[in-house]
Design a protein around this motif. Structure first.
Motif, short mmCIF file in Angstrom:
data_model
loop_
_atom_site.label_atom_id
_atom_site.label_comp_id
_atom_site.label_asym_id
_atom_site.label_seq_id
_atom_site.Cartn_x
_atom_site.Cartn_y
_atom_site.Cartn_z
N GLU A 1 -1.90 10.94 25.61
CA GLU A 1 -2.69 10.01 26.43
C GLU A 1 -2.47 8.54 26.03
O GLU A 1 -3.36 7.71 26.18
CB GLU A 1 -4.19 10.36 26.37
CG GLU A 1 -4.53 11.74 26.90
CD GLU A 1 -4.27 11.89 28.39
OE1 GLU A 1 -4.36 10.89 29.13
OE2 GLU A 1 -3.96 13.03 28.83
N GLY A 2 -1.29 8.24 25.51
CA GLY A 2 -0.98 6.87 25.11
C GLY A 2 -1.52 6.49 23.75
O GLY A 2 -1.40 5.32 23.34
N ALA A 3 -2.09 7.44 23.02
CA ALA A 3 -2.68 7.13 21.71
C ALA A 3 -1.63 6.73 20.69
O ALA A 3 -1.98 6.19 19.63
CB ALA A 3 -3.47 8.32 21.19
N ILE A 4 -0.35 6.97 20.99
CA ILE A 4 0.70 6.51 20.06
C ILE A 4 0.76 4.98 20.01
O ILE A 4 1.31 4.41 19.07
CB ILE A 4 2.08 7.09 20.44
CG1 ILE A 4 2.46 6.77 21.89
CG2 ILE A 4 2.09 8.60 20.21
CD1 ILE A 4 3.88 7.14 22.24
N LEU A 5 0.18 4.31 21.02
CA LEU A 5 0.13 2.85 21.02
C LEU A 5 -1.15 2.32 20.39
O LEU A 5 -1.23 1.13 20.06
CB LEU A 5 0.26 2.32 22.45
CG LEU A 5 1.54 2.69 23.20
CD1 LEU A 5 1.51 2.08 24.60
CD2 LEU A 5 2.77 2.23 22.44
N VAL B 1 -8.94 12.43 21.54
CA VAL B 1 -8.51 12.06 22.88
C VAL B 1 -8.90 13.14 23.88
O VAL B 1 -8.75 14.34 23.60
CB VAL B 1 -6.99 11.84 22.91
CG1 VAL B 1 -6.46 11.88 24.33
CG2 VAL B 1 -6.64 10.50 22.28
N GLU B 2 -9.41 12.74 25.03
CA GLU B 2 -9.67 13.67 26.12
C GLU B 2 -8.48 13.64 27.07
O GLU B 2 -8.08 12.59 27.57
CB GLU B 2 -10.94 13.27 26.87
CG GLU B 2 -11.28 14.23 28.01
CD GLU B 2 -12.52 13.82 28.77
OE1 GLU B 2 -12.85 14.50 29.76
OE2 GLU B 2 -13.16 12.82 28.38
N HIS B 3 -7.90 14.80 27.30
CA HIS B 3 -6.74 14.89 28.17
C HIS B 3 -7.22 15.07 29.61
O HIS B 3 -7.84 16.07 29.94
CB HIS B 3 -5.84 16.04 27.74
CG HIS B 3 -5.25 15.85 26.37
ND1 HIS B 3 -4.16 15.06 26.13
CD2 HIS B 3 -5.64 16.34 25.17
CE1 HIS B 3 -3.88 15.07 24.84
NE2 HIS B 3 -4.78 15.84 24.23
#
Length: 227
Positions: free
Chosen positions: A176-180, A2-4
Motif C-alpha cells: 500500500e505504498g508503505a515502502i515510501l 496497513v489496511e489493504h
C-alpha cells in the motif's frame, strides 16, 4: 498495520482475468475455500499471480522449488503443477494447523508426492536445509511470502541455497505504498524496504520489482536472479 483496500474495478478485472485466462481448477478453488473454512487470513496470492508462479517455474526449467510461507497451500499447488513429475517443492510453514490444511489440499490436487511441508520457524528450517547432507542440490526457484520482518534474512537464505541462475520471487513489496513511508506500518514496512535495498545493492543478485493492483489492494512483487 496497513489496511489493504481494493477498488471494485481492480477486483472485477482480476475476476475477469481469472475466469477468461487463468482458469484455476477445482483443487485450487477448494484450497482457497479451505483457508476460509479454517479461519485463516485471506492472504494467499491472487489466481493470476499463482499462475505466473507456475509459468515462471516452467520457464526457468526448475526441478527444485523452495517456498517460504505455506498457508493453505494455494501457491504451493500452482508451483508444484509447474514442476515435472519427479520435481520437488519444499515449503516452510510456522503453524501446524495451517500445515495440516495445506497437506490435505496438495494431496487433493494430486501433486502431494512433489510437496514436502516443513513445520516450524522458517529461519530454523532454512538453516537445517543448509546443514542437511541430503540437500546437496541447490534450489532452482524460491518464492518468499512470509513475515515481512524477515524478508532480508529469507532473501539471504534463498541466495545461499540457490545457484547462479536461481530465480527468486518475493511477494508484497509495495504494501500500500508503505515502502515510501514506513511509519504506515512499523512492523512490516521496514523489513520490506530492507529487502528491496538489499536487492539493489547485493552483488550476488540482479533484481527488479513490479507494482500491482487487485483483490489484495495496492501491492507488487520483486523478482531476482542469482548471478
Amino acid at each position: 498495520m496497513v489496511e489493504h483496500k481494493a477498488q471494485p474495478g481492480w477486483v472485477a478485472v482480476e475476476e475477469y482475468l481469472s475466469t477468461a485466462v487463468v482458469l484455476p481448477d477445482a483443487a485450487l478453488q477448494h484450497a482457497v475455500q479451505s483457508a476460509v473454512d479454517a479461519g485463516m487470513p485471506p492472504i494467499e496470492v491472487a489466481p493470476n499471480a499463482g499462475k505466473l508462479l507456475k509459468m515462471l517455474v516452467q520457464m526457468s526449467g526448475a526441478r527444485r522449488v523452495l517456498e517460504i510461507g505455506t498457508l493453505a497451500g494455494f501457491s504451493a499447488i500452482w508451483m508444484a503443477e509447474g514442476l515435472p513429475d519427479d520435481g520437488r517443492l519444499i515449503t516452510c510453514e510456522y503453524l501446524p494447523e495451517h500445515a495440516k490444511v495445506a497437506r490435505a489440499n496438495v494431496d487433493m490436487a494430486g501433486i502431494g508426492h512433489k510437496v514436502d511441508i516443513r513445520i516450524g520457524p522458517a529461519l530454523a528450517t532454512l538453516a537445517a536445509l543448509a546443514e542437511d547432507p541430503a540437500q546437496e542440490q541447490p534450489f532452482d526457484f524460491v518464492f518468499i511470502d512470509a513475515d515481512k520482518e524477515n524478508d532480508s534474512n529469507y532473501l539471504n537464505w534463498a541466495i545461499r541455497l540457490g545457484r547462479p541462475g536461481t530465480v527468486i520471487v518475493m511477494d508484497n513489496v509495495i504494501w500500500e505504498g508503505a515502502i515510501l513511508d514506513t511509519s504506515m506500518d512499523e512492523v512490516n514496512a521496514p523489513g520490506i524496504v530492507g529487502a528491496l535495498e538489499m536487492m539493489g545493492k547485493d552483488p550476488r543478485i540482479d533484481a527488479t520489482a513490479i507494482q500491482t493492483v487487485g483483490s489484495k489492494g495496492w501491492d507488487g512483487f520483486a523478482i531476482a536472479r542469482v548471478v
